[in-house]
Design a protein around this motif. Structure first.
Motif, PDB file in Angstrom:
ATOM      1  N   SER A  40      15.723  -4.017   4.063  1.00 26.58           N
ATOM      2  CA  SER A  40      15.427  -2.585   4.056  1.00 26.58           C
ATOM      3  C   SER A  40      15.141  -2.091   5.468  1.00 26.58           C
ATOM      4  O   SER A  40      14.227  -2.585   6.127  1.00 26.58           O
ATOM      5  N   THR A  59      13.716   0.611   6.478  1.00 27.82           N
ATOM      6  CA  THR A  59      12.366   1.159   6.619  1.00 27.82           C
ATOM      7  C   THR A  59      11.335   0.038   6.693  1.00 27.82           C
ATOM      8  O   THR A  59      10.407   0.083   7.513  1.00 27.82           O
ATOM      9  N   MET A  60      11.494  -1.003   5.842  1.00 23.57           N
ATOM     10  CA  MET A  60      10.553  -2.125   5.896  1.00 23.57           C
ATOM     11  C   MET A  60      10.621  -2.819   7.251  1.00 23.57           C
ATOM     12  O   MET A  60       9.600  -3.245   7.787  1.00 23.57           O
ATOM     13  N   ASP A  61      11.826  -2.942   7.804  1.00 28.09           N
ATOM     14  CA  ASP A  61      11.979  -3.620   9.092  1.00 28.09           C
ATOM     15  C   ASP A  61      11.301  -2.844  10.212  1.00 28.09           C
ATOM     16  O   ASP A  61      10.791  -3.440  11.170  1.00 28.09           O
ATOM     17  N   ALA A 106       8.618  -0.953   9.641  1.00 27.84           N
ATOM     18  CA  ALA A 106       7.185  -1.088   9.365  1.00 27.84           C
ATOM     19  C   ALA A 106       6.691  -2.491   9.731  1.00 27.84           C
ATOM     20  O   ALA A 106       5.633  -2.636  10.335  1.00 27.84           O
TER      21      ALA A 106
END
Lengths: 294, 262
Positions: free
Chosen positions: A221, A223-225, A227
């Motif tokens: 993801s 976005t996860m990367d 974050a």
């Protein structure tokens, strides 16, 4: 109620007639309601995750090492090609080895028509090529799977009884060789406790394989990367994470095949009942032997 | 608990477990049959997970958390182009022919000062260069170096109204020959993210047609379909419900999630 020390008196078979084995066996409560519910939720979630995952894989049926998709870093690919005679053949390529998989991988039939698709329609959710819907199914099941996994791991770590069920005792470590030999000879002891092979398998699956599947999924993801930059890094890049996610899925399938195989040959009805109602029939003399050895 | 109640409880449990089992078996069947996936209620229920995902990801990713930036040595030899790669719209072909000399980017909608900017004017504005990984919804990734105008700077110049909630990007191409033009939208948080740029250079050269000339959007914390190519107009809106299919983007109108963070 969930204690294995429970006596058999509350749990006689509903028929009331004495079972032929009742002289040397006894019914106990083996699996807590939490374990049983978790087990069957997992079955449903994992089936959806696997089939929708194959649908997603089909959108780009090549796996790579590293951050990005460079053809020189490809490790696995499923595709189709035409022979010199114009016949279409499906193939699976792993590193430099190519296998003809026509009919299943690469080139298969759907609605009476052959077409190029990595995994066949019967293995994917939805059956037709439909990435958007495959993603929807995948993320629904992923939320159920990941949240119940986290809850179950916490439950396992904080409950003393669960810890004893999952982590081998000192005695079991010493008896490891004998346990392996018994397993190899298909000699299964019907006792309340898990043996060391079962415990080690469950530790690897519960604390290794299943969390790895969640983490490698999240590492894909963007976005996860952003974050959590350590997330793709721990797998060696986003494309490596995708490859590990796939390897993990294959490992789960292998685990399920072995698991179901052992459930069947070590007493199918008894095992299935213990995961449905919690009740498990143990062998009294086996159990006594185990206690004496301790 | 007497025997009778315990038996009744057990029967109830058995029913619950049988139900779960049936659900499990049921999921094996739609592999061959898409009817469950076509059911509008199922689709709506599945679609609602998107809100949960967006909420959770917004919780763990701060407004400012940056997508990873890479080294020059990581740049892919050829940046992979996907979707429309060679628009055939006559108006677009005319712009390509004269090097986008009379192309103008419009910034309008719910703003105090609508803008019209030529490519030369955009290039004179402060720029940002970033080497980032492009993640396609299909699963592949590609690393490239992008240079462009920070979208937040453009929006600041245009002064959005207080009720502005989304920024819509209108494009020049009809993807796969469909009747509707490509478009995309971001909320104000992603629009004002420091890495959200309108890129005019790829790997140090003017953006090629295959990758979205003259400018394309880069929204680095989102999947590739958000990164609209051939951007002609930036419109600030309160809602995208009345635009095209009403879902906020070309692929969103075709069932993909508006939140493309995963």
């Amino acid at each position: 109620m969930t204690s294995p020390a429970n006596t058999a008196t509350d749990h006689e078979p509903p028929s009331g007639s004495p079972s032929p084995e009742s002289s040397n066996t006894r019914l106990i409560k083996r699996h807590s309601p939490g374990t049983r519910v978790w087990h069957w939720i997992n079955l449903v979630a994992l089936v959806i995750l696997l089939m929708s995952g194959l649908q997603i894989f089909n959108a780009h049926p090549t796996l790579y090492w590293g951050d990005q998709s460079l053809s020189e870093n490809a490790v696995l690919a499923i595709g189709a090609r035409r022979t010199a005679e114009g016949e279409a053949r499906g193939y699976l390529q792993i590193s430099d080895y190519r296998f003809d998989t026509t009919g299943v991988l690469g080139w298969s039939q759907h609605n009476d028509e052959y077409s190029q698709r990595a995994f066949p329609a019967w293995a994917t959710l939805p059956g037709s090529k439909w990435l958007a819907m495959g993603r929807n199914w995948h993320f629904l099941a992923a939320w159920i799977f990941a949240t119940s996994l986290v809850a179950y791991l916490i439950y396992t770590v904080i409950r003393r009884q669960r810890r004893r069920q999952i982590f081998p005792s000192a005695h079991q470590w010493r008896q490891m060789k004998q346990t392996f030999l018994d397993h190899a000879r298909f000699r299964f002891h019907h006792v309340s406790d898990y043996n060391v092979i079962q415990k080690l398998t469950y530790i690897v699956v519960l604390f290794g394989l299943l969390p790895m599947l969640v983490l490698s999924g999240l590492a894909m993801s963007p976005t996860m990367d952003a974050a959590w930059p350590w997330l793709p890094e721990m797998f060696g890049g986003r494309q490596s994470a995708r490859t590990f996610h796939f390897i993990g899925a294959v490992a789960i399938v292998l685990f399920v095949v072995i698991h179901v195989g052992l459930v069947v040959i070590s007493g199918f009805f008894n095992n299935l009942r213990s995961m449905v109602t919690g009740t498990y029939r143990i062998n009294v003399s086996d159990e006594a032997n185990q206690r004496d050895e301790r | 608990m007497n025997d009778d109640t315990s038996r009744r409880v057990n029967r109830g449990r058995r029913k619950l477990l049988a139900g779960l089992g049936a659900l499990g078996a049921g999921t094996l069947l739609p592999g061959c049959d898409d009817s469950i996936s076509r059911n509008p209620q199922v689709r709506e229920a599945l679609g609602s997970m998107e809100k949960l995902t967006r909420g959770a990801q917004r919780l763990v990713a701060s407004r400012q958390s940056l997508a990873q930036e890479f080294d020059k040595s990581d740049i892919a030899p050829v940046f992979r182009a996907n979707g429309t790669t060679d628009p055939q719209e006559p108006e677009y072909l005319r712009m390509v022919e004269n090097g986008f000399a009379d192309w103008q980017l419009r910034v309008d909608g719910l703003v105090n000062r609508p803008l019209e900017l030529s490519l030369a004017q955009l290039r004179e504005m402060p720029s940002r260069t970033q080497i980032t990984r492009h993640d396609c919804v299909e699963g592949w990734s590609c690393i490239g170096e992008w240079t462009g105008v920070v979208l937040g700077d453009l929006l600041d110049q245009a002064e959005p109204h207080d009720n502005a909630r989304f920024v819509v990007f209108h494009c020049a191409d009809h993807t796969y020959g469909r009747s509707d033009l490509y478009y995309e939208s971001l909320d104000m948080i992603e629009s004002y993210h420091p890495q959200t740029i309108l890129a005019y250079d790829l790997n140090g050269d003017a953006l090629p047609v295959a990758n979205g000339a003259p400018i394309r959007l880069r929204a680095e914390r989102q999947l590739g379909y958000k990164h609209a190519k051939y951007v002609m107009r930036v419109e600030v809106v309160e809602s995208f419900r009345d635009l095209y299919g009403g879902k906020g983007g070309y692929w969103e109108d075709r069932g993909y999630e508006w939140w493309a963070g995963i």
